[in-house]
Design a protein around this motif. Sequence first.
Motif, PDB file in Angstrom:
ATOM      1  N   ARG A 154     -75.138 -34.120  10.422  1.00 45.17           N
ATOM      2  CA  ARG A 154     -75.736 -32.874  10.918  1.00 45.17           C
ATOM      3  C   ARG A 154     -74.834 -31.675  10.696  1.00 45.17           C
ATOM      4  NH1 ARG A 154     -76.135 -34.253  16.083  1.00 45.17           N
ATOM      5  NH2 ARG A 154     -76.059 -32.100  16.785  1.00 45.17           N
ATOM      6  N   PHE A 155     -73.544 -31.854  10.933  1.00 40.99           N
ATOM      7  CA  PHE A 155     -72.615 -30.730  10.848  1.00 40.99           C
ATOM      8  C   PHE A 155     -71.961 -30.577   9.489  1.00 40.99           C
ATOM      9  CE2 PHE A 155     -71.854 -30.692  15.694  1.00 40.99           C
ATOM     10  CZ  PHE A 155     -72.945 -29.847  15.855  1.00 40.99           C
ATOM     11  N   GLY A 156     -71.999 -31.626   8.672  1.00 42.01           N
ATOM     12  CA  GLY A 156     -71.332 -31.571   7.382  1.00 42.01           C
ATOM     13  C   GLY A 156     -69.876 -31.981   7.518  1.00 42.01           C
ATOM     14  N   PRO A 157     -69.263 -32.399   6.393  1.00 43.78           N
ATOM     15  CA  PRO A 157     -67.905 -32.944   6.458  1.00 43.78           C
ATOM     16  C   PRO A 157     -66.849 -31.940   6.932  1.00 43.78           C
ATOM     17  CG  PRO A 157     -68.685 -32.782   4.175  1.00 43.78           C
ATOM     18  CD  PRO A 157     -69.848 -32.486   5.056  1.00 43.78           C
ATOM     19  N   LEU A 158     -66.990 -30.675   6.580  1.00 41.69           N
ATOM     20  CA  LEU A 158     -65.966 -29.691   6.947  1.00 41.69           C
ATOM     21  C   LEU A 158     -65.907 -29.472   8.454  1.00 41.69           C
ATOM     22  CD1 LEU A 158     -63.801 -27.748   5.976  1.00 41.69           C
ATOM     23  CD2 LEU A 158     -65.566 -26.028   5.595  1.00 41.69           C
ATOM     24  N   LEU A 159     -67.056 -29.184   9.073  1.00 41.35           N
ATOM     25  CA  LEU A 159     -67.080 -28.941  10.519  1.00 41.35           C
ATOM     26  C   LEU A 159     -66.752 -30.225  11.287  1.00 41.35           C
ATOM     27  CD1 LEU A 159     -67.505 -27.152  12.958  1.00 41.35           C
ATOM     28  CD2 LEU A 159     -69.978 -27.397  12.677  1.00 41.35           C
ATOM     29  N   PHE A 160     -67.190 -31.372  10.777  1.00 40.34           N
ATOM     30  CA  PHE A 160     -66.879 -32.646  11.424  1.00 40.34           C
ATOM     31  C   PHE A 160     -65.366 -32.860  11.467  1.00 40.34           C
ATOM     32  CE2 PHE A 160     -66.310 -37.339  11.249  1.00 40.34           C
ATOM     33  CZ  PHE A 160     -66.936 -37.672  12.432  1.00 40.34           C
ATOM     34  N   LYS A 161     -64.687 -32.579  10.351  1.00 37.70           N
ATOM     35  CA  LYS A 161     -63.225 -32.725  10.312  1.00 37.70           C
ATOM     36  C   LYS A 161     -62.556 -31.733  11.257  1.00 37.70           C
ATOM     37  CE  LYS A 161     -62.927 -34.659   5.688  1.00 37.70           C
ATOM     38  NZ  LYS A 161     -62.642 -34.420   4.280  1.00 37.70           N
ATOM     39  N   GLU A 162     -63.114 -30.531  11.357  1.00 38.51           N
ATOM     40  CA  GLU A 162     -62.568 -29.528  12.287  1.00 38.51           C
ATOM     41  C   GLU A 162     -62.689 -30.016  13.732  1.00 38.51           C
ATOM     42  OE1 GLU A 162     -61.065 -26.701  11.626  1.00 38.51           O
ATOM     43  OE2 GLU A 162     -61.774 -25.939   9.719  1.00 38.51           O
ATOM     44  N   LEU A 163     -63.826 -30.625  14.073  1.00 39.49           N
ATOM     45  CA  LEU A 163     -64.021 -31.156  15.423  1.00 39.49           C
ATOM     46  C   LEU A 163     -62.997 -32.259  15.730  1.00 39.49           C
ATOM     47  CD1 LEU A 163     -67.917 -31.342  15.660  1.00 39.49           C
ATOM     48  CD2 LEU A 163     -66.428 -29.975  17.125  1.00 39.49           C
ATOM     49  N   LEU A 164     -62.775 -33.133  14.750  1.00 41.37           N
ATOM     50  CA  LEU A 164     -61.804 -34.212  14.957  1.00 41.37           C
ATOM     51  C   LEU A 164     -60.386 -33.656  15.061  1.00 41.37           C
ATOM     52  CD1 LEU A 164     -63.012 -37.114  12.632  1.00 41.37           C
ATOM     53  CD2 LEU A 164     -63.135 -36.954  15.114  1.00 41.37           C
ATOM     54  N   ALA A 165     -60.065 -32.659  14.235  1.00 34.61           N
ATOM     55  CA  ALA A 165     -58.729 -32.051  14.289  1.00 34.61           C
ATOM     56  C   ALA A 165     -58.483 -31.456  15.673  1.00 34.61           C
ATOM     57  CB  ALA A 165     -58.590 -30.976  13.207  1.00 34.61           C
ATOM     58  N   LEU A 166     -59.490 -30.797  16.231  1.00 37.77           N
ATOM     59  CA  LEU A 166     -59.354 -30.241  17.582  1.00 37.77           C
ATOM     60  C   LEU A 166     -59.229 -31.368  18.606  1.00 37.77           C
ATOM     61  CD1 LEU A 166     -59.481 -27.732  19.517  1.00 37.77           C
ATOM     62  CD2 LEU A 166     -61.912 -28.246  19.727  1.00 37.77           C
ATOM     63  N   HIS A 167     -60.033 -32.404  18.434  1.00 35.06           N
ATOM     64  CA  HIS A 167     -60.047 -33.537  19.374  1.00 35.06           C
ATOM     65  C   HIS A 167     -58.649 -34.141  19.516  1.00 35.06           C
ATOM     66  CE1 HIS A 167     -62.060 -36.725  21.627  1.00 35.06           C
ATOM     67  NE2 HIS A 167     -61.330 -37.584  20.969  1.00 35.06           N
ATOM     68  N   PHE A 168     -57.921 -34.223  18.386  1.00 39.70           N
ATOM     69  CA  PHE A 168     -56.605 -34.872  18.392  1.00 39.70           C
ATOM     70  C   PHE A 168     -55.446 -33.877  18.403  1.00 39.70           C
ATOM     71  CE2 PHE A 168     -59.369 -38.168  16.486  1.00 39.70           C
ATOM     72  CZ  PHE A 168     -59.162 -39.157  17.433  1.00 39.70           C
ATOM     73  N   SER A 169     -55.748 -32.597  18.550  1.00 43.32           N
ATOM     74  CA  SER A 169     -54.707 -31.575  18.516  1.00 43.32           C
ATOM     75  C   SER A 169     -53.838 -31.608  19.778  1.00 43.32           C
ATOM     76  CB  SER A 169     -55.342 -30.185  18.388  1.00 43.32           C
ATOM     77  OG  SER A 169     -54.364 -29.184  18.588  1.00 43.32           O
ATOM     78  N   PRO A 170     -52.500 -31.533  19.594  1.00 49.04           N
ATOM     79  CA  PRO A 170     -51.630 -31.479  20.775  1.00 49.04           C
ATOM     80  C   PRO A 170     -51.730 -30.141  21.523  1.00 49.04           C
ATOM     81  CG  PRO A 170     -50.336 -31.276  18.756  1.00 49.04           C
ATOM     82  CD  PRO A 170     -51.746 -31.570  18.344  1.00 49.04           C
ATOM     83  N   THR A 171     -52.294 -29.126  20.863  1.00 50.65           N
ATOM     84  CA  THR A 171     -52.431 -27.810  21.506  1.00 50.65           C
ATOM     85  C   THR A 171     -53.858 -27.557  21.970  1.00 50.65           C
ATOM     86  OG1 THR A 171     -52.826 -26.760  19.363  1.00 50.65           O
ATOM     87  CG2 THR A 171     -50.549 -26.825  20.153  1.00 50.65           C
ATOM     88  N   ARG A 172     -54.636 -28.623  22.037  1.00 57.37           N
ATOM     89  CA  ARG A 172     -56.035 -28.531  22.462  1.00 57.37           C
ATOM     90  C   ARG A 172     -56.143 -27.789  23.808  1.00 57.37           C
ATOM     91  NH1 ARG A 172     -60.677 -31.916  22.283  1.00 57.37           N
ATOM     92  NH2 ARG A 172     -61.655 -32.089  24.300  1.00 57.37           N
ATOM     93  N   PRO A 173     -57.006 -26.744  23.885  1.00 55.21           N
ATOM     94  CA  PRO A 173     -57.097 -25.961  25.129  1.00 55.21           C
ATOM     95  C   PRO A 173     -57.947 -26.633  26.204  1.00 55.21           C
ATOM     96  CG  PRO A 173     -58.547 -25.034  23.466  1.00 55.21           C
ATOM     97  CD  PRO A 173     -57.844 -26.206  22.830  1.00 55.21           C
ATOM     98  N   SER A 174     -57.649 -27.889  26.491  1.00 55.28           N
ATOM     99  CA  SER A 174     -58.417 -28.639  27.493  1.00 55.28           C
ATOM    100  C   SER A 174     -57.670 -29.921  27.815  1.00 55.28           C
ATOM    101  CB  SER A 174     -59.798 -28.959  26.926  1.00 55.28           C
ATOM    102  OG  SER A 174     -60.538 -29.740  27.814  1.00 55.28           O
ATOM    103  N   SER A 175     -58.173 -30.643  28.790  1.00 58.04           N
ATOM    104  CA  SER A 175     -57.579 -31.926  29.169  1.00 58.04           C
ATOM    105  C   SER A 175     -57.699 -32.925  28.027  1.00 58.04           C
ATOM    106  CB  SER A 175     -58.322 -32.472  30.391  1.00 58.04           C
ATOM    107  OG  SER A 175     -58.014 -33.829  30.569  1.00 58.04           O
ATOM    108  N   ASP A 176     -56.673 -33.766  27.877  1.00 58.01           N
ATOM    109  CA  ASP A 176     -56.756 -34.799  26.845  1.00 58.01           C
ATOM    110  C   ASP A 176     -56.756 -36.198  27.443  1.00 58.01           C
ATOM    111  OD1 ASP A 176     -54.167 -34.893  27.670  1.00 58.01           O
ATOM    112  OD2 ASP A 176     -53.257 -34.722  25.686  1.00 58.01           O
ATOM    113  N   GLU A 177     -57.145 -36.310  28.707  1.00 51.80           N
ATOM    114  CA  GLU A 177     -57.283 -37.623  29.328  1.00 51.80           C
ATOM    115  C   GLU A 177     -58.503 -38.320  28.732  1.00 51.80           C
ATOM    116  OE1 GLU A 177     -55.422 -39.218  31.752  1.00 51.80           O
ATOM    117  OE2 GLU A 177     -53.976 -37.612  31.373  1.00 51.80           O
TER     118      GLU A 177
END
Length: 201
Positions: A107-130
């Motif tokens: 649905r989102f295409g490979p570029l946006l999907f990779k961006e979502l995953l990069a944010l998901h695993f980012s150490p600077t993610r602006p949210s809880s990572d529990e």
Amino acid sequence: MMAPPVRQTARELRRLQTRERILGAAIAEFQASGMTGADVGAIVSAAGVAHGTFFFHFPSKEHVLLELEQREEARMAAEFARYLGSAHDLASALTKMVVLISGLEQRFGPLLFKELLALHFSPTRPSSDEWSDHPLIVLLVGEIERARGDGEVHPEIDAFYSAAFFLLGIYGVLTTVTRSDIRDAMLANLITTARRGLEAR
């Protein structure tokens, strides 16, 4: 005595509609250029709002992506929970998880999907990572624990690590393999391997 339902004011409704327009325009821009390359000017132009309005709703482009990730995860978790409410076994639940995540990538295409995953695993993610804040992995962990309780899964299996490794396997295949026939074969093999690795001997 029940409290009366809270009605949204016209102003709140307009604010929500504006936020949705910005989010929709940002998704389109991210799909075309990725988050880093996305132009806030193009987003506000497409959404028909002032430049400052973007930052009123989203402090940064990462916050747009974070909201998108949370919405999609909640949507997929609700669908997975409905699926788990019907008759199934562990193999079909693992297959359903692959279908849900593959569907998001399509649905989102490979570029946006990779961006979502990069944010998901980012150490600077602006949210809880529990991990417990992510309903999809919570459901998958619960499903593996259910299968362990039913004797489908070896009693010493760690449900969290098994779920995490399985999800990482899906992400790995979807972000590195572009040929659909090879991708499909690898995902099918991932399900088989995961199921065999979890089986009670």
